[in-house]
Design an enzyme around this catalytic site. Structure first.
Site, PDB file in Angstrom:
ATOM      1  N   LYS A  22       0.831  -1.202   0.000  1.00 51.29           N
ATOM      2  CA  LYS A  22       0.000   0.000   0.000  1.00 51.29           C
ATOM      3  C   LYS A  22       0.867   1.255   0.000  1.00 51.29           C
ATOM      4  O   LYS A  22       0.600   2.221  -0.728  1.00 51.29           O
ATOM      5  CB  LYS A  22      -0.905   0.015   1.240  1.00 51.29           C
ATOM      6  CG  LYS A  22      -1.801   1.249   1.312  1.00 51.29           C
ATOM      7  CD  LYS A  22      -2.389   1.481   2.689  1.00 51.29           C
ATOM      8  CE  LYS A  22      -1.375   2.143   3.611  1.00 51.29           C
ATOM      9  NZ  LYS A  22      -1.989   2.803   4.781  1.00 51.29           N
ATOM     10  N   ASN A  23       1.931   1.257   0.810  1.00 50.68           N
ATOM     11  CA  ASN A  23       2.765   2.450   0.947  1.00 50.68           C
ATOM     12  C   ASN A  23       3.599   2.740  -0.295  1.00 50.68           C
ATOM     13  O   ASN A  23       4.188   3.815  -0.408  1.00 50.68           O
ATOM     14  CB  ASN A  23       3.677   2.321   2.170  1.00 50.68           C
ATOM     15  CG  ASN A  23       2.910   2.431   3.472  1.00 50.68           C
ATOM     16  OD1 ASN A  23       1.771   2.889   3.495  1.00 50.68           O
ATOM     17  ND2 ASN A  23       3.519   1.990   4.564  1.00 50.68           N
ATOM     18  N   CYS A 126      -3.908  13.068  13.412  1.00 51.11           N
ATOM     19  CA  CYS A 126      -3.641  11.655  13.185  1.00 51.11           C
ATOM     20  C   CYS A 126      -3.595  10.953  14.529  1.00 51.11           C
ATOM     21  O   CYS A 126      -3.056  11.468  15.496  1.00 51.11           O
ATOM     22  CB  CYS A 126      -2.311  11.480  12.458  1.00 51.11           C
ATOM     23  SG  CYS A 126      -1.882   9.760  12.155  1.00 51.11           S
ATOM     24  N   ARG A 131       2.431  14.202  12.643  1.00 53.19           N
ATOM     25  CA  ARG A 131       2.940  14.023  11.292  1.00 53.19           C
ATOM     26  C   ARG A 131       2.789  15.307  10.473  1.00 53.19           C
ATOM     27  O   ARG A 131       2.062  15.353   9.487  1.00 53.19           O
ATOM     28  CB  ARG A 131       2.226  12.860  10.597  1.00 53.19           C
ATOM     29  CG  ARG A 131       2.475  11.528  11.273  1.00 53.19           C
ATOM     30  CD  ARG A 131       2.415  10.379  10.298  1.00 53.19           C
ATOM     31  NE  ARG A 131       1.193   9.630  10.421  1.00 53.19           N
ATOM     32  CZ  ARG A 131       0.918   8.493   9.784  1.00 53.19           C
ATOM     33  NH1 ARG A 131       1.808   7.990   8.971  1.00 53.19           N
ATOM     34  NH2 ARG A 131      -0.215   7.874   9.944  1.00 53.19           N
ATOM     35  N   PRO A 132       3.453  16.386  10.863  1.00 49.50           N
ATOM     36  CA  PRO A 132       3.255  17.678  10.198  1.00 49.50           C
ATOM     37  C   PRO A 132       3.732  17.654   8.753  1.00 49.50           C
ATOM     38  O   PRO A 132       4.560  16.830   8.364  1.00 49.50           O
ATOM     39  CB  PRO A 132       4.101  18.631  11.048  1.00 49.50           C
ATOM     40  CG  PRO A 132       5.138  17.763  11.671  1.00 49.50           C
ATOM     41  CD  PRO A 132       4.470  16.444  11.925  1.00 49.50           C
ATOM     42  N   VAL A 133       3.198  18.589   7.971  1.00 46.93           N
ATOM     43  CA  VAL A 133       3.556  18.669   6.557  1.00 46.93           C
ATOM     44  C   VAL A 133       4.586  19.758   6.307  1.00 46.93           C
ATOM     45  O   VAL A 133       4.858  20.103   5.153  1.00 46.93           O
ATOM     46  CB  VAL A 133       2.299  18.923   5.692  1.00 46.93           C
ATOM     47  CG1 VAL A 133       1.330  17.758   5.808  1.00 46.93           C
ATOM     48  CG2 VAL A 133       1.620  20.234   6.087  1.00 46.93           C
ATOM     49  N   ASP A 134       5.194  20.290   7.362  1.00 49.28           N
ATOM     50  CA  ASP A 134       6.118  21.407   7.188  1.00 49.28           C
ATOM     51  C   ASP A 134       7.312  21.037   6.309  1.00 49.28           C
ATOM     52  O   ASP A 134       7.787  21.861   5.515  1.00 49.28           O
ATOM     53  CB  ASP A 134       6.575  21.958   8.539  1.00 49.28           C
ATOM     54  CG  ASP A 134       7.227  20.909   9.423  1.00 49.28           C
ATOM     55  OD1 ASP A 134       6.956  19.710   9.217  1.00 49.28           O
ATOM     56  OD2 ASP A 134       8.006  21.282  10.318  1.00 49.28           O
ATOM     57  N   LEU A 135       7.817  19.805   6.427  1.00 51.24           N
ATOM     58  CA  LEU A 135       8.970  19.410   5.613  1.00 51.24           C
ATOM     59  C   LEU A 135       8.586  19.250   4.148  1.00 51.24           C
ATOM     60  O   LEU A 135       9.397  19.518   3.247  1.00 51.24           O
ATOM     61  CB  LEU A 135       9.582  18.112   6.152  1.00 51.24           C
ATOM     62  CG  LEU A 135      10.157  18.194   7.572  1.00 51.24           C
ATOM     63  CD1 LEU A 135      10.775  16.871   7.973  1.00 51.24           C
ATOM     64  CD2 LEU A 135      11.191  19.315   7.679  1.00 51.24           C
ATOM     65  N   ASP A 316       6.202   0.639  11.575  1.00 55.76           N
ATOM     66  CA  ASP A 316       4.935   0.002  11.224  1.00 55.76           C
ATOM     67  C   ASP A 316       4.853  -1.460  11.649  1.00 55.76           C
ATOM     68  O   ASP A 316       3.830  -2.113  11.453  1.00 55.76           O
ATOM     69  CB  ASP A 316       4.696   0.096   9.714  1.00 55.76           C
ATOM     70  CG  ASP A 316       4.177   1.466   9.296  1.00 55.76           C
ATOM     71  OD1 ASP A 316       3.833   2.270  10.184  1.00 55.76           O
ATOM     72  OD2 ASP A 316       4.098   1.731   8.083  1.00 55.76           O
ATOM     73  N   ILE A 338       9.993   7.128  15.997  1.00 55.97           N
ATOM     74  CA  ILE A 338       9.493   7.754  14.770  1.00 55.97           C
ATOM     75  C   ILE A 338       8.254   8.593  15.035  1.00 55.97           C
ATOM     76  O   ILE A 338       8.173   9.756  14.648  1.00 55.97           O
ATOM     77  CB  ILE A 338       9.180   6.690  13.698  1.00 55.97           C
ATOM     78  CG1 ILE A 338      10.382   5.757  13.492  1.00 55.97           C
ATOM     79  CG2 ILE A 338       8.773   7.355  12.389  1.00 55.97           C
ATOM     80  CD1 ILE A 338      11.622   6.441  12.998  1.00 55.97           C
ATOM     81  N   ARG A 408      -7.940  -0.759   5.631  1.00 52.88           N
ATOM     82  CA  ARG A 408      -7.113   0.269   4.992  1.00 52.88           C
ATOM     83  C   ARG A 408      -5.771  -0.284   4.535  1.00 52.88           C
ATOM     84  O   ARG A 408      -5.171   0.260   3.604  1.00 52.88           O
ATOM     85  CB  ARG A 408      -6.860   1.431   5.953  1.00 52.88           C
ATOM     86  CG  ARG A 408      -8.077   2.295   6.259  1.00 52.88           C
ATOM     87  CD  ARG A 408      -7.676   3.484   7.122  1.00 52.88           C
ATOM     88  NE  ARG A 408      -6.513   4.155   6.568  1.00 52.88           N
ATOM     89  CZ  ARG A 408      -5.385   4.385   7.235  1.00 52.88           C
ATOM     90  NH1 ARG A 408      -5.253   4.005   8.493  1.00 52.88           N
ATOM     91  NH2 ARG A 408      -4.371   4.996   6.654  1.00 52.88           N
TER      92      ARG A 408
END
Length: 429
Positions: A22-23, A126, A131-135, A316, A338, A408
């Site tokens: 999936k990933n 989440c 899990r920020p999107v800043d990067l 995971d 992580i 999922r």
């Protein structure tokens, strides 16, 4: 709402086919936005997240076709999807679509790279951390995009196209590396990505992009160089095997005992985790196009692990390994480096009789002689799998609620396990 019912105590024996990852499939599907030609992906798992992303891509105007069944194809052997983004009519990704799956935020990269603009909802919270999107945003800015946050949306603009640049990630980020690769593929000039993620799913995306005409060097290492090209073409690509599914079933065999061949997978995708399993008492051998896992008679040994980016122990698989350690003959320590808040499964394991003590980013697991079945609640995708593993070894009946999390990320889980002797069934709700 569906539930999974397990009556534990049965060893696993037989063969389990491993699905496509999936990933890996998700970023590959998003990469279809980079070209007007058709991208054909095979070995795509039948999962809720795949269906969600198809809806998001369709909202942009991407046509998709799922190929009909072929001889020998079963429900768990994957599907072939053809994606054509020749007539994209919108570069807007609304909250109600993006909120269903965080990875869908990555569409911002091919949209701004190919069309010069994108308006994509922030993905929101989440269960296992922020899990920020800043990067991801930083990577786009390094390539010349202007970014504005407006009413919960990230608005990216590059009317004259993206420009090659240097992206130095302060920490390893798989999502950030995916975004950087897709954006840089169509940027004018050369991009260098440092401290890049080395995960197999990143390498799989890079290999597909190269087939599409991208010029990429160093994928699979911590420094990737991308020489931008003005246009990409369509191609055909097989999604790599799911290393997390492989590790999950390997841990289920180690937990219950038995002998199972995991077909269509590769040990190098998760060698560190397999080495840890052998330390815990499982026997693992490479066989044909798969991996044989067995544990007959010998007990489970405690092993300390720390989650790390690839090639280290995958975050995971942390929850699944914790379930295994509940039956070890001693105390093990598991450190999660992580994601924060990724120990929510601890309280549910305790309902089955596990003895676990939390201390900051670590958990001490005192092995017990046996677990006892009980009703439990899944809190996220990997926690769901951990409860399945515990339930397979528990005395009596375990009922797992909120199994939509499992749907999922695990294709036909109860079917695969029941074929190997597990007493497991889905109860429709």
């Amino acid at each position: 709402m569906d539930r999974i019912r397990i009556r534990g105590g049965q060893p696993l024996n037989g063969t389990i086919p491993i699905s496509g990852a999936k990933n890996a499939a998700l970023p590959l599907m998003i990469a279809s936005l980079l070209t007007e030609e058709t991208l054909e992906l095979s070995n795509v798992p039948r999962l809720a997240d795949i269906a969600s992303l198809l809806r998001i891509l369709s909202n942009f105007g991407v046509d998709h076709m799922i190929a009909g069944r072929r001889p020998g194809e079963t429900q768990e052997t994957g599907q072939t999807i053809r994606l054509t983004a020749g007539s994209v009519v919108d570069t807007f990704a609304p909250y109600e679509l993006v909120s269903t799956m965080r990875a869908s935020f990555w569409v911002i990269a091919p949209l701004v790279a190919r069309f010069g603009e994108a308006r994509v909802s922030m993905p929101g919270g989440c269960a296992i951390g922020t899990r920020p999107v800043d990067l991801l945003i930083m990577a786009l800015e390094k390539l010349g995009a202007t970014i504005e946050i407006d009413g919960g949306y990230v608005v990216a603009r590059a009317p004259d196209g993206l420009k090659g640049g240097e992206i130095d990630f302060p920490k390893v980020t798989v999502g950030g590396t995916h975004v950087a690769l897709m954006a840089a593929a169509l940027a004018d000039g050369t991009t260098v990505i440092r401290n890049a993620a080395r995960e197999p799913e990143v390498t799989d995306l890079a290999e597909c992009l190269v087939k599409m005409g991208a010029r990429i060097e160093g994928a699979g290492t911590s420094e990737i160089t991308v020489h931008g090209v003005p246009k990409l073409n369509g191609t055909s690509h097989d999604v790599l095997p799911d290393r997390i599914e492989t590790g999950t079933y390997a841990m289920a065999v180690a937990m219950t005992g038995g002998n199972v061949l995991l077909e269509n997978t590769k040990p190098e995708l998760l060698q560190f985790a397999l080495d840890v399993l052998e330390q815990a008492g499982a026997k693992i051998t490479r066989e044909g196009n798969g991996i044989r896992v067995y544990r007959n008679g010998n007990g489970i040994q405690p092993v300390d692990v720390t989650t790390d980016p690839f090639p280290g122990f995958p975050t995971d698989l942390q929850a699944q390994f914790m379930a295994l350690m509940t039956r070890a003959g001693g105390t093990s320590r598991i450190r999660e480096t992580i994601f924060e808040n990724r120990f929510m499964h601890v309280q549910e394991l305790a309902r089955l009789g596990a003895r676990i003590r939390l201390d900051g980013d670590g958990a001490f697991v005192d092995g017990v002689d046996g677990l006892k079945g009980a009703p439990v609640m899944a809190t996220d995708l990997r926690a769901s799998a951990c409860l399945v593993i515990a339930g397979l070894a528990a005395e009596g009946e375990t009922t797992i609620n909120r199994v939509y999390h499992l749907d999922r990320g695990f294709e036909a889980l109860e079917t695969k396990l029941s074929r190997c002797g597990a007493d497991i069934e889905r109860v429709k709700g």
